[in-house]
Enzyme design. Structure first.
Site, PDB file in Angstrom:
ATOM      1  N   CYS A   1      34.435 -29.586  75.992  1.00  0.00           N
ATOM      2  CA  CYS A   1      33.338 -30.351  75.151  1.00  0.00           C
ATOM      3  C   CYS A   1      33.116 -29.921  73.941  1.00  0.00           C
ATOM      4  CB  CYS A   1      31.869 -29.934  76.122  1.00  0.00           C
ATOM      5  SG  CYS A   1      30.314 -30.560  75.613  1.00  0.00           S
TER       6      CYS A   1
ATOM      7  N   GLU B   1      28.599 -42.311  80.443  1.00  0.00           N
ATOM      8  CA  GLU B   1      28.383 -41.554  81.709  1.00  0.00           C
ATOM      9  C   GLU B   1      28.081 -42.804  82.780  1.00  0.00           C
ATOM     10  OE1 GLU B   1      28.754 -38.030  83.629  1.00  0.00           O
ATOM     11  OE2 GLU B   1      29.116 -38.194  81.311  1.00  0.00           O
TER      12      GLU B   1
ATOM     13  N   HIS C   1      33.608 -37.369  75.375  1.00  0.00           N
ATOM     14  CA  HIS C   1      33.281 -38.777  76.022  1.00  0.00           C
ATOM     15  C   HIS C   1      33.650 -39.836  75.286  1.00  0.00           C
ATOM     16  CE1 HIS C   1      30.284 -36.385  78.545  1.00  0.00           C
ATOM     17  NE2 HIS C   1      29.826 -37.485  79.205  1.00  0.00           N
TER      18      HIS C   1
ATOM     19  N   CYS D   1      33.519 -36.170  70.283  1.00  0.00           N
ATOM     20  CA  CYS D   1      32.770 -35.928  71.750  1.00  0.00           C
ATOM     21  C   CYS D   1      33.903 -36.271  72.623  1.00  0.00           C
ATOM     22  CB  CYS D   1      31.733 -36.648  71.675  1.00  0.00           C
ATOM     23  SG  CYS D   1      30.956 -36.876  73.356  1.00  0.00           S
TER      24      CYS D   1
ATOM     25  N   ASP E   1      32.672 -29.795  81.476  1.00  0.00           N
ATOM     26  CA  ASP E   1      31.866 -30.392  80.427  1.00  0.00           C
ATOM     27  C   ASP E   1      30.419 -30.917  81.023  1.00  0.00           C
ATOM     28  OD1 ASP E   1      31.273 -32.132  78.109  1.00  0.00           O
ATOM     29  OD2 ASP E   1      31.910 -33.864  79.128  1.00  0.00           O
ATOM     30  N   SER E   2      29.582 -31.482  80.240  1.00  0.00           N
ATOM     31  CA  SER E   2      28.318 -31.923  80.501  1.00  0.00           C
ATOM     32  C   SER E   2      28.577 -32.821  81.697  1.00  0.00           C
ATOM     33  CB  SER E   2      27.495 -32.452  79.497  1.00  0.00           C
ATOM     34  OG  SER E   2      28.169 -33.566  79.093  1.00  0.00           O
TER      35      SER E   2
END
Ligand code: DGL
Length: 253
Positions: free
Chosen positions: A69, A148, A182, A180, A6-7
């Site tokens: 993601c 994040e 996240h 998403c 993922d990012s």
């Protein structure tokens, strides 16, 4: 070995579901922390990152890749599969189908990054699986970055989350799709906002079931977990307990 990427931290929600489903598998997690967030970048940029990460994880010995993601899946999974036909690639897409099927009010909403919100892939998913319900797509700029930063409990962010979802819920939405990875970590903030009968829809467990179906001999390993990142690897380690994933630490070898 199964590679999950993922990012940043979001894909850990998918990694955790896979680790639960496959307690003996060898897993590698890659966070592209030097380039996050993906959600406000161009498709070309995201594609470049996904292909570079695919090459790297293949070199490291991964034979099954999980694009944990939604943004990267929408922008680049087709190209990743074309470039690495030797790999099995599993993507993550918003749970439009389960939301549309289970909604009683006939109104669902998807919370997603700007990139996913404007993607053709999401439009197709909605066309194919949600023709009979009304679907609202809500881009949530900045949310992934807040996760994040592990800025999960601040009053200001809580107010922003509430302000964004209140109009949707007031309008009868009874399924809020976490589009998403996240946002899985925002479930504790979102859940209390839901009226009776409304639910969050998270596909992490369904993705893990798909990985189990495709895992073949990857299911048997030494229960090892490797963490990799393009920047600030120590933050990835430190985030595990903060995200209630401290139990994964024992798998890190
Ligand atoms: N976790 C990612 C997703 O599922 C993207 C977050 C970001 O980097 O913007 O879309």
């Amino acid at each position: 070995m199964i590679g999950v990427f993922d990012s940043g931290l979001g894909g850990l929600s998918v990694l955790a579901a896979i680790a639960r489903a496959l307690p003996r598998a060898d897993l590698l997690y890659f966070a592209d922390t030097a380039h996050l967030p993906y959600g406000n970048k161009s498709d070309a940029f995201i594609r470049g990152r996904v292909l570079a990460i695919g090459d790297r994880l293949a070199e490291l010995g991964c034979r099954l890749l999980v694009v944990a993601c939604n943004t990267a899946t929408a922008a680049a999974i087709t190209e990743l599969r074309q470039r690495h036909p030797e790999l099995t690639v599993v993507g993550v897409e918003p749970g439009i189908k389960p939301a549309a099927t289970s909604s009683r009010s006939g109104r669902i909403a998807v919370l997603a990054t700007e990139s996913t919100a404007r993607s053709e892939r999401l439009k197709r998913l909605i066309r194919d699986h949600a023709g009979h319900v009304r679907v609202h797509v809500e881009a949530c700029p900045g949310w992934a970055t807040r996760v994040e930063a592990l800025d999960l409990d601040g009053a200001e962010f809580a107010a922003e989350i509430a302000a964004r979802v209140a109009p949707l819920l007031a309008d009868g939405t009874d399924r809020l799709v976490l589009g998403c990875t996240h946002y899985s970590f925002l479930a504790p903030q979102l859940q209390p906002l839901l009226p009776p009968g409304a639910e969050l829809v998270d596909v992490a467990a369904a993705v893990a079931r798909q990985v189990v179906r495709l895992a073949g001999n990857h299911t048997a390993g030494s229960a090892r977990l490797e963490l990799h990142a393009s920047a600030r690897l120590e933050r990835l380690h430190a985030a595990l307990p903060r995200l209630s994933l401290g139990w994964l630490v024992q798998r890190i070898k």
